[in-house]
Design an enzyme around this catalytic site. Structure first.
Site, mmCIF file in Angstrom:
data_model
loop_
_atom_site.group_PDB
_atom_site.id
_atom_site.type_symbol
_atom_site.label_atom_id
_atom_site.label_comp_id
_atom_site.label_asym_id
_atom_site.label_seq_id
_atom_site.Cartn_x
_atom_site.Cartn_y
_atom_site.Cartn_z
ATOM 1 N N ASP A 116 0.786 -1.233 0.000
ATOM 2 C CA ASP A 116 0.000 0.000 0.000
ATOM 3 C C ASP A 116 0.823 1.291 0.000
ATOM 4 O OD1 ASP A 116 0.889 0.260 2.715
ATOM 5 O OD2 ASP A 116 -0.912 -0.730 3.476
ATOM 6 N N HIS A 131 6.598 -7.606 -1.270
ATOM 7 C CA HIS A 131 5.521 -8.132 -2.123
ATOM 8 C C HIS A 131 5.068 -7.138 -3.176
ATOM 9 C CE1 HIS A 131 4.372 -11.219 1.281
ATOM 10 N NE2 HIS A 131 5.439 -11.582 0.587
ATOM 11 N N CYS A 142 6.629 -7.329 -22.446
ATOM 12 C CA CYS A 142 7.818 -6.486 -22.687
ATOM 13 C C CYS A 142 8.319 -5.818 -21.403
ATOM 14 C CB CYS A 142 7.513 -5.419 -23.742
ATOM 15 S SG CYS A 142 6.404 -4.119 -23.157
ATOM 16 N N CYS A 165 -1.016 -3.996 -23.227
ATOM 17 C CA CYS A 165 0.104 -3.131 -23.609
ATOM 18 C C CYS A 165 0.102 -2.957 -25.142
ATOM 19 C CB CYS A 165 1.369 -3.830 -23.145
ATOM 20 S SG CYS A 165 2.905 -3.031 -23.560
ATOM 21 N N GLY A 204 2.080 -6.486 13.167
ATOM 22 C CA GLY A 204 0.869 -6.633 12.343
ATOM 23 C C GLY A 204 0.958 -7.662 11.245
ATOM 24 N N SER A 206 0.579 -11.976 10.504
ATOM 25 C CA SER A 206 0.238 -13.298 11.042
ATOM 26 C C SER A 206 1.434 -14.234 10.948
ATOM 27 C CB SER A 206 -0.937 -13.892 10.258
ATOM 28 O OG SER A 206 -0.588 -14.027 8.890
ATOM 29 N N ASN A 230 1.096 -7.006 18.134
ATOM 30 C CA ASN A 230 -0.056 -7.601 17.456
ATOM 31 C C ASN A 230 -1.158 -7.785 18.493
ATOM 32 O OD1 ASN A 230 -1.802 -9.469 15.969
ATOM 33 N ND2 ASN A 230 -0.015 -9.889 14.675
ATOM 34 N N PRO A 231 -2.407 -7.522 18.142
ATOM 35 C CA PRO A 231 -3.478 -7.747 19.127
ATOM 36 C C PRO A 231 -3.786 -9.231 19.325
ATOM 37 C CG PRO A 231 -4.369 -6.800 17.095
ATOM 38 C CD PRO A 231 -2.889 -6.894 16.905
HETATM 39 C C1 BJW Z 1 -2.984 -5.879 13.774
HETATM 40 C C2 BJW Z 1 -3.958 -4.925 13.822
HETATM 41 C C3 BJW Z 1 -3.594 -3.727 14.322
HETATM 42 C C4 BJW Z 1 -4.887 -6.746 12.957
HETATM 43 N N1 BJW Z 1 -2.316 -3.555 14.735
HETATM 44 N N2 BJW Z 1 -1.748 -5.797 14.140
HETATM 45 C C5 BJW Z 1 2.319 -24.861 0.393
HETATM 46 C C6 BJW Z 1 1.700 -24.842 -0.843
HETATM 47 C C7 BJW Z 1 1.908 -23.795 -1.744
HETATM 48 C C8 BJW Z 1 2.753 -22.757 -1.435
HETATM 49 C C9 BJW Z 1 3.360 -22.797 -0.210
HETATM 50 C C10 BJW Z 1 3.158 -23.824 0.695
HETATM 51 N N3 BJW Z 1 3.877 -23.568 1.811
HETATM 52 C C11 BJW Z 1 4.519 -22.419 1.616
HETATM 53 C C12 BJW Z 1 4.227 -21.947 0.388
HETATM 54 C C13 BJW Z 1 4.753 -20.735 -0.195
HETATM 55 C C14 BJW Z 1 3.771 -19.601 -0.155
HETATM 56 C C15 BJW Z 1 3.131 -19.496 1.222
HETATM 57 O O1 BJW Z 1 3.722 -18.994 2.169
HETATM 58 N N4 BJW Z 1 1.890 -19.951 1.350
HETATM 59 C C16 BJW Z 1 1.195 -19.910 2.638
HETATM 60 C C17 BJW Z 1 -0.282 -19.730 2.351
HETATM 61 C C18 BJW Z 1 1.481 -21.159 3.396
HETATM 62 N N5 BJW Z 1 4.547 -18.430 -0.455
HETATM 63 C C19 BJW Z 1 4.721 -18.015 -1.710
HETATM 64 O O2 BJW Z 1 4.174 -18.559 -2.661
HETATM 65 C C20 BJW Z 1 5.669 -16.854 -1.899
HETATM 66 N N6 BJW Z 1 6.616 -17.148 -2.884
HETATM 67 C C21 BJW Z 1 7.476 -18.162 -2.741
HETATM 68 O O3 BJW Z 1 7.498 -18.875 -1.770
HETATM 69 O O4 BJW Z 1 8.315 -18.296 -3.789
HETATM 70 C C22 BJW Z 1 9.217 -19.402 -3.763
HETATM 71 C C23 BJW Z 1 9.153 -20.129 -5.048
HETATM 72 C C24 BJW Z 1 10.044 -21.154 -5.218
HETATM 73 C C25 BJW Z 1 10.017 -21.865 -6.397
HETATM 74 C C26 BJW Z 1 9.149 -21.512 -7.409
HETATM 75 C C27 BJW Z 1 8.297 -20.473 -7.222
HETATM 76 C C28 BJW Z 1 8.298 -19.788 -6.043
HETATM 77 C C29 BJW Z 1 4.909 -15.622 -2.378
HETATM 78 C C30 BJW Z 1 3.996 -15.084 -1.333
HETATM 79 C C31 BJW Z 1 3.205 -13.909 -1.901
HETATM 80 C C32 BJW Z 1 2.183 -13.387 -0.937
HETATM 81 N N7 BJW Z 1 1.290 -12.504 -1.623
HETATM 82 C C33 BJW Z 1 0.234 -11.842 -0.894
HETATM 83 C C34 BJW Z 1 -0.674 -11.086 -1.876
HETATM 84 C C35 BJW Z 1 -0.015 -9.779 -2.362
HETATM 85 C C36 BJW Z 1 -0.849 -9.087 -3.369
HETATM 86 C C37 BJW Z 1 -2.203 -8.659 -2.898
HETATM 87 O O5 BJW Z 1 -2.360 -7.997 -1.866
HETATM 88 O O6 BJW Z 1 -3.169 -8.989 -3.577
HETATM 89 O O7 BJW Z 1 0.813 -10.949 0.094
HETATM 90 S S1 BJW Z 1 -0.732 -12.953 0.120
HETATM 91 C C38 BJW Z 1 -0.956 -11.849 1.457
HETATM 92 O O8 BJW Z 1 -0.337 -12.426 2.642
HETATM 93 C C39 BJW Z 1 -0.148 -10.579 1.112
HETATM 94 C C40 BJW Z 1 0.521 -10.290 2.433
HETATM 95 O O9 BJW Z 1 1.663 -9.474 2.241
HETATM 96 C C41 BJW Z 1 0.822 -11.654 2.980
HETATM 97 C C42 BJW Z 1 1.057 -11.690 4.462
HETATM 98 O O10 BJW Z 1 -0.094 -11.378 5.165
HETATM 99 P P1 BJW Z 1 -0.017 -10.495 6.505
HETATM 100 O O11 BJW Z 1 0.507 -9.162 6.183
HETATM 101 O O12 BJW Z 1 0.665 -11.257 7.555
HETATM 102 O O13 BJW Z 1 -1.572 -10.302 6.828
HETATM 103 P P2 BJW Z 1 -2.552 -11.241 7.681
HETATM 104 O O14 BJW Z 1 -3.944 -10.842 7.360
HETATM 105 O O15 BJW Z 1 -2.233 -12.672 7.517
HETATM 106 O O16 BJW Z 1 -2.233 -10.873 9.201
HETATM 107 C C43 BJW Z 1 -2.559 -9.596 9.722
HETATM 108 C C44 BJW Z 1 -2.112 -9.542 11.175
HETATM 109 O O17 BJW Z 1 -2.353 -8.232 11.650
HETATM 110 C C45 BJW Z 1 -2.880 -10.501 12.109
HETATM 111 O O18 BJW Z 1 -1.940 -11.234 12.898
HETATM 112 C C46 BJW Z 1 -3.692 -9.562 12.999
HETATM 113 O O19 BJW Z 1 -3.859 -10.035 14.330
HETATM 114 C C47 BJW Z 1 -2.861 -8.309 12.975
HETATM 115 N N8 BJW Z 1 -3.594 -7.070 13.200
HETATM 116 N N9 BJW Z 1 -5.141 -5.482 13.312
HETATM 117 C C48 BJW Z 1 -1.421 -4.565 14.637
HETATM 118 N N10 BJW Z 1 -4.469 -2.705 14.418
HETATM 119 ZN ZN ZN Z 2 4.326 -4.836 -23.466
#
Ligand code: BJW
Ligand code: ZN
Length: 265
Positions: A116, A131, A142, A165, A204, A206, A230-231
């Site tokens: 963001d 990310h 391209c 594009c 913040g 998970s 984290n809450p």
């Molecule tokens: C507060 C609050 C307040 C609330 N104050 N806190 C098994 C199968 C398939 C894949 C995998 C697998 N095991 C592992 C993987 C790999 C996979 C993965 O991790 N999957 C999991 C689901 C298990 N990872 C990937 O694929 C990554 N790439 C990779 O591994 O490449 C290696 C590779 C090797 C060989 C070939 C190819 C690749 C890529 C990960 C990309 C993540 N993308 C996203 C989407 C981005 C675009 C979009 O927004 O649309 O990124 S997913 C989403 O999750 C986003 C976030 O950045 C990411 C993390 O989430 P985050 O920020 O932790 O949010 P929440 O909601 O989970 O947690 C919020 C927290 O805030 C909570 O704890 C609340 O309590 C707290 N909170 N209010 C403070 N006020």
């Molecule tokens: Zn192009």
């Protein structure tokens, strides 16, 4: 390993243990990992909380390349909608507290999973985006980059709502989807910083998505003092030295005040 959990209404001064104080106030290399939770108080929904994005949409349907390739119109519309919302959002006191902390330590870096841009909007200078950023777009063929305005210009003038594009390649958001590699430079820098950190804050997130969730572990293994803000509990909670249980927009400004009063370098 954990010192204690600190409730939202507690007075931070009284509750920080002497070890926590010593480690925080003497730190020189500070590394922060943020996730969607830090932007929750700016009105941007998290992913996995009860009102989170994934409760309404499945990541398998939307946040991967195959989905984009097969359902380009739906995925593009979803990103455009989110971009239009995020564009109007402002940093909250949590972002601003981190911006101020940047000035207090010799080395201070924010590694963010967020797309963001709110850390940069708050004025933080050393921000590593793991990310990507929803405001950028690029052609999958391209690699030409498109700003939000350029994207909208094309999008709004396309009946199909499939953004193309000049070279006929699809234009996608510059974010990292499941199964995609993270930007190599950013990832290497993040792990390097974690290895060298004296103090590491995970805020913040998970800590569910890899490889970002490995970064605090590397910091722990290399001797950093690790604090979670984290809450709710996460997969990391039992491993961190201290858990500040509460909203980052409330806890970080208090922590900033403590640091300002007590920093000993
Ligand atoms: C507060 C609050 C307040 C609330 N104050 N806190 C098994 C199968 C398939 C894949 C995998 C697998 N095991 C592992 C993987 C790999 C996979 C993965 O991790 N999957 C999991 C689901 C298990 N990872 C990937 O694929 C990554 N790439 C990779 O591994 O490449 C290696 C590779 C090797 C060989 C070939 C190819 C690749 C890529 C990960 C990309 C993540 N993308 C996203 C989407 C981005 C675009 C979009 O927004 O649309 O990124 S997913 C989403 O999750 C986003 C976030 O950045 C990411 C993390 O989430 P985050 O920020 O932790 O949010 P929440 O909601 O989970 O947690 C919020 C927290 O805030 C909570 O704890 C609340 O309590 C707290 N909170 N209010 C403070 N006020
Ligand atoms: Zn192009």
């Amino acid at each position: 390993m954990m010192d204690s959990s600190i409730g939202l209404r507690s007075n931070l001064t009284e509750l920080l243990t002497s070890i926590a104080k010593e480690r925080i106030y003497s730190s020189r290399k500070v590394v922060i990992l943020t996730g969607a939770g830090i932007s929750a108080e700016s009105g941007i929904p998290t992913f996995r909380d009860k009102d989170g994005i994934w409760t309404k949409f499945s990541p398998e349907e939307l946040a991967n390349f195959d989905a984009f390739y097969k359902n380009t119109k739906i995925v593009s519309e979803w990103y455009k909608k989110r971009r239009d919302i995020i564009e109007k959002k402002h940093p909250n006191p949590g972002h601003f507290a981190l911006k101020e902390m940047e000035q207090l330590f010799p080395s201070f870096h924010i590694i963010t999973q967020n797309i963001d841009g709110l850390h940069q909007k708050a004025g933080s200078e050393k921000v590593i985006e793991l990310h990507g950023n929803i405001m950028r777009n690029y052609c999958i063929n391209c690699k030409k980059e498109y700003t939000t305005d350029e994207f909208d210009e094309i999008y709004n003038h396309t009946d199909t709502h499939i953004p193309m594009c000049d070279c006929d390649g699809l234009i996608r958001p510059d974010v990292v989807w499941f199964g995609e590699q993270l930007p190599q430079d950013a990832l290497e820098t993040a792990f390097q910083l974690a290895e060298e950190a004296d103090l590491f804050l995970t805020i913040g997130t998970s800590a569910y998505v890899r490889p970002a969730s490995d970064i605090p572990i590397v910091a722990l293994q290399n001797g950093a003092y690790v604090i979670e803000v984290n809450p709710a509990k996460t997969g990391l909670t039992n491993f961190t030295h201290l858990n500040l249980l509460g909203k980052s927009g409330e806890i970080l400004p208090k922590l900033l005040e403590e640091i300002k009063l007590n920093l000993n370098h």
